[in-house]
Design an enzyme around this catalytic site. Sequence first.
Site, short mmCIF file in Angstrom:
data_model
loop_
_atom_site.label_atom_id
_atom_site.label_comp_id
_atom_site.label_asym_id
_atom_site.label_seq_id
_atom_site.Cartn_x
_atom_site.Cartn_y
_atom_site.Cartn_z
N HIS A 1 8.67 57.09 45.86
CA HIS A 1 8.24 55.84 46.48
C HIS A 1 7.68 54.89 45.41
CE1 HIS A 1 6.37 54.10 50.40
NE2 HIS A 1 6.51 53.14 49.50
N ASP B 1 3.70 55.05 45.77
CA ASP B 1 3.77 53.74 46.42
C ASP B 1 3.32 52.65 45.44
OD1 ASP B 1 4.22 51.76 48.27
OD2 ASP B 1 2.55 52.26 49.59
#
EC number: 3.5.2.3
Length: 427
Positions: free
Chosen positions: A56, A301
Amino acid sequence: MNPLIIRGVRPYGEGEPVDVLVRDGVVAAIGEVAEEGAEVVEGGGAVLLPGFVDLHTHLREPGREDTETIATGSAAAALGGYTAVFAMANTDPVADNAVIVEHVARRGREVGLVDVHPVGAVTVGLKGEKLAELGTMAKAGVRVFSDDGHCVHDPLVMRRALEYSKALDVVVAQHAEEPRLTVGAQAHEGEQAARLGLQGWPAAAEEAVVARDCLLARQVGARLHVCHVSTAGTADVLAWAKARGTEVSAEVTPHHLLLTDERLATYDPVNKVNPPLRTADDVRKLREALAAGVIDCVATDHAPHAVQDKDCEWSAARPGMLGLQTALSIVVETMVETGLLDWRGVARVLSERPAEIAGLPDQGRPIEVGEPANLVLVDPGARWTVRGAELASIAANTPFEGMELPGAVVATVLRGRVTALRGRIPA
């Protein structure tokens, strides 16, 4: 490419130091080794692990090269110990067709510091209405599909996506957020949001979508991956689903393992993220779930933002944080130093499981003779202070600014080539 000797290292932090010889991109020998003309990296007793895999990452190219490029993001990844990253689809234009994903993959190969795997969008334009060209993108090599930043909120669209993913042998990664419960939401719904006058973001907005999608995945017989788990309730749902045989995997971010919504007291937008920082109880449960394997892996992320998108009032700020160069240290602080994981556990959550989830046969492999030499060398005793301006990313929006963190990457090796060494990218 010359042979490489990594001298005096402890694979998985176990046993006495050994030498590792790499030849032609694979581990050729482990023990006392010698090779004429070999490049030598001195390990000094450091821990040797399989190279990390990030499921991610936001590399922002194409479209927002003012905040990150595939080149700068790849450098940050290599310096953070990563040998493979998955570049999310919320670019401009959106990676919802083969042309865009092929461009991202090609740029990753040209830079060559990490393996860059493009993530394809589930729906056209991330709008959640019409399925994107999943088949053509899968033929172009896409293994993971996600509308990250947006939830595939329509259950019928999500079911169709899961059906196609099963047929294509790929995985759908869901950004779990029921949008009707988060309109205008700015912070975790709880005491802190109420005290600060920020509209609440209920935990149920995440948990309800995860429960729904686990049921859909089980009915269809498809694999589901849940992005950035942030609540204790979601961990409970995942445990329930896995106990019943659902093929579901999940990730947690470093910031959700360390930070809580108490950080919002200053209204500093560097702490604004989606999903939001939660409570100390959530953080404790997420750590326990990661240690137990209920949550499978850590994913950064990594979300770079321009100064004007963070240096503004809270409500106008974009959500997201840098993560590639700090992920290892946060895992060491929250999981290793607390006794929840040993170094084999670190390898599991940062390398082995993400490689398995994404279907990467040459990543996350054991440190054994004959295996691909995708490796990271870690100094567990090092401590360093985070300075956003000194990180490789164009952006500097790290919530860990000024923190002293444990553990440092000494070297990263991609198929036998040193891509990062003692905080620098080799020329």
